[in-house]
Design a protein around this motif. Sequence first.
Motif, mmCIF file in Angstrom:
data_model
loop_
_atom_site.group_PDB
_atom_site.id
_atom_site.type_symbol
_atom_site.label_atom_id
_atom_site.label_comp_id
_atom_site.label_asym_id
_atom_site.label_seq_id
_atom_site.Cartn_x
_atom_site.Cartn_y
_atom_site.Cartn_z
ATOM 1 N N VAL A 29 0.841 -1.203 0.000
ATOM 2 C CA VAL A 29 0.000 0.000 0.000
ATOM 3 C C VAL A 29 0.877 1.255 0.000
ATOM 4 O O VAL A 29 0.610 2.209 -0.738
ATOM 5 C CB VAL A 29 -0.961 0.006 1.213
ATOM 6 C CG1 VAL A 29 -1.616 1.358 1.400
ATOM 7 C CG2 VAL A 29 -2.015 -1.078 1.038
ATOM 8 N N VAL A 30 1.926 1.256 0.803
ATOM 9 C CA VAL A 30 2.830 2.410 0.851
ATOM 10 C C VAL A 30 3.488 2.624 -0.513
ATOM 11 O O VAL A 30 3.595 3.763 -0.993
ATOM 12 C CB VAL A 30 3.889 2.230 1.961
ATOM 13 C CG1 VAL A 30 4.989 3.263 1.849
ATOM 14 C CG2 VAL A 30 3.232 2.290 3.332
ATOM 15 N N ILE A 31 3.917 1.550 -1.151
ATOM 16 C CA ILE A 31 4.542 1.661 -2.472
ATOM 17 C C ILE A 31 3.552 2.199 -3.492
ATOM 18 O O ILE A 31 3.889 3.081 -4.297
ATOM 19 C CB ILE A 31 5.126 0.306 -2.910
ATOM 20 C CG1 ILE A 31 6.342 -0.034 -2.055
ATOM 21 C CG2 ILE A 31 5.488 0.314 -4.392
ATOM 22 C CD1 ILE A 31 6.870 -1.430 -2.263
ATOM 23 N N ILE A 32 2.334 1.699 -3.472
ATOM 24 C CA ILE A 32 1.317 2.160 -4.424
ATOM 25 C C ILE A 32 1.037 3.650 -4.239
ATOM 26 O O ILE A 32 0.954 4.405 -5.210
ATOM 27 C CB ILE A 32 0.023 1.323 -4.285
ATOM 28 C CG1 ILE A 32 0.267 -0.086 -4.802
ATOM 29 C CG2 ILE A 32 -1.138 1.976 -5.011
ATOM 30 C CD1 ILE A 32 -0.840 -1.065 -4.472
ATOM 31 N N VAL A 33 0.907 4.086 -2.996
ATOM 32 C CA VAL A 33 0.648 5.507 -2.729
ATOM 33 C C VAL A 33 1.822 6.361 -3.188
ATOM 34 O O VAL A 33 1.636 7.412 -3.818
ATOM 35 C CB VAL A 33 0.358 5.724 -1.225
ATOM 36 C CG1 VAL A 33 0.361 7.193 -0.870
ATOM 37 C CG2 VAL A 33 -0.982 5.089 -0.862
ATOM 38 N N ALA A 34 3.035 5.911 -2.911
ATOM 39 C CA ALA A 34 4.214 6.681 -3.299
ATOM 40 C C ALA A 34 4.331 6.779 -4.820
ATOM 41 O O ALA A 34 4.587 7.863 -5.355
ATOM 42 C CB ALA A 34 5.474 6.036 -2.718
ATOM 43 N N VAL A 35 4.131 5.680 -5.506
ATOM 44 C CA VAL A 35 4.236 5.688 -6.967
ATOM 45 C C VAL A 35 3.140 6.551 -7.579
ATOM 46 O O VAL A 35 3.383 7.285 -8.547
ATOM 47 C CB VAL A 35 4.194 4.246 -7.517
ATOM 48 C CG1 VAL A 35 4.015 4.219 -9.022
ATOM 49 C CG2 VAL A 35 5.457 3.497 -7.127
ATOM 50 N N THR A 36 1.952 6.508 -7.025
ATOM 51 C CA THR A 36 0.860 7.339 -7.522
ATOM 52 C C THR A 36 1.185 8.824 -7.356
ATOM 53 O O THR A 36 0.971 9.620 -8.277
ATOM 54 C CB THR A 36 -0.447 7.000 -6.782
ATOM 55 O OG1 THR A 36 -0.745 5.616 -6.988
ATOM 56 C CG2 THR A 36 -1.603 7.834 -7.281
ATOM 57 N N ASN A 37 1.707 9.182 -6.193
ATOM 58 C CA ASN A 37 2.064 10.590 -5.953
ATOM 59 C C ASN A 37 3.174 11.059 -6.885
ATOM 60 O O ASN A 37 3.109 12.165 -7.432
ATOM 61 C CB ASN A 37 2.472 10.806 -4.498
ATOM 62 C CG ASN A 37 1.288 10.783 -3.568
ATOM 63 O OD1 ASN A 37 0.154 11.023 -3.974
ATOM 64 N ND2 ASN A 37 1.543 10.485 -2.311
ATOM 65 N N VAL A 38 4.183 10.237 -7.076
ATOM 66 C CA VAL A 38 5.269 10.598 -7.986
ATOM 67 C C VAL A 38 4.733 10.732 -9.404
ATOM 68 O O VAL A 38 5.092 11.660 -10.134
ATOM 69 C CB VAL A 38 6.414 9.572 -7.915
ATOM 70 C CG1 VAL A 38 7.419 9.780 -9.036
ATOM 71 C CG2 VAL A 38 7.110 9.648 -6.568
ATOM 72 N N GLY A 39 3.865 9.812 -9.804
ATOM 73 C CA GLY A 39 3.278 9.878 -11.138
ATOM 74 C C GLY A 39 2.477 11.147 -11.352
ATOM 75 O O GLY A 39 2.563 11.772 -12.416
ATOM 76 N N ASN A 40 1.703 11.530 -10.363
ATOM 77 C CA ASN A 40 0.916 12.761 -10.477
ATOM 78 C C ASN A 40 1.820 13.994 -10.579
ATOM 79 O O ASN A 40 1.552 14.902 -11.366
ATOM 80 C CB ASN A 40 -0.028 12.908 -9.279
ATOM 81 C CG ASN A 40 -1.174 11.921 -9.345
ATOM 82 O OD1 ASN A 40 -1.519 11.422 -10.401
ATOM 83 N ND2 ASN A 40 -1.741 11.629 -8.184
#
Length: 53
Positions: A29-40
């Motif tokens: 979950v932490v990885i998914i949130v981090a990757v989503t934020n970086v992508g945005n």
Amino acid sequence: MKKLLVEFLKSEDAASAVEYGLLAALVAVVIIVAVTNVGNKLNTVFRKVANSL
């Protein structure tokens, strides 16, 4: 088979397996949130660059 499953669930190994599973889920979950934020943020940067061209 049922007896084996019941014994596994009563043992400490089952508790450890569940804990590791929860830890792995939390890390995912932490990885998914981090990757989503970086992508945005990258999307925003590329839009600014595209608009300035």
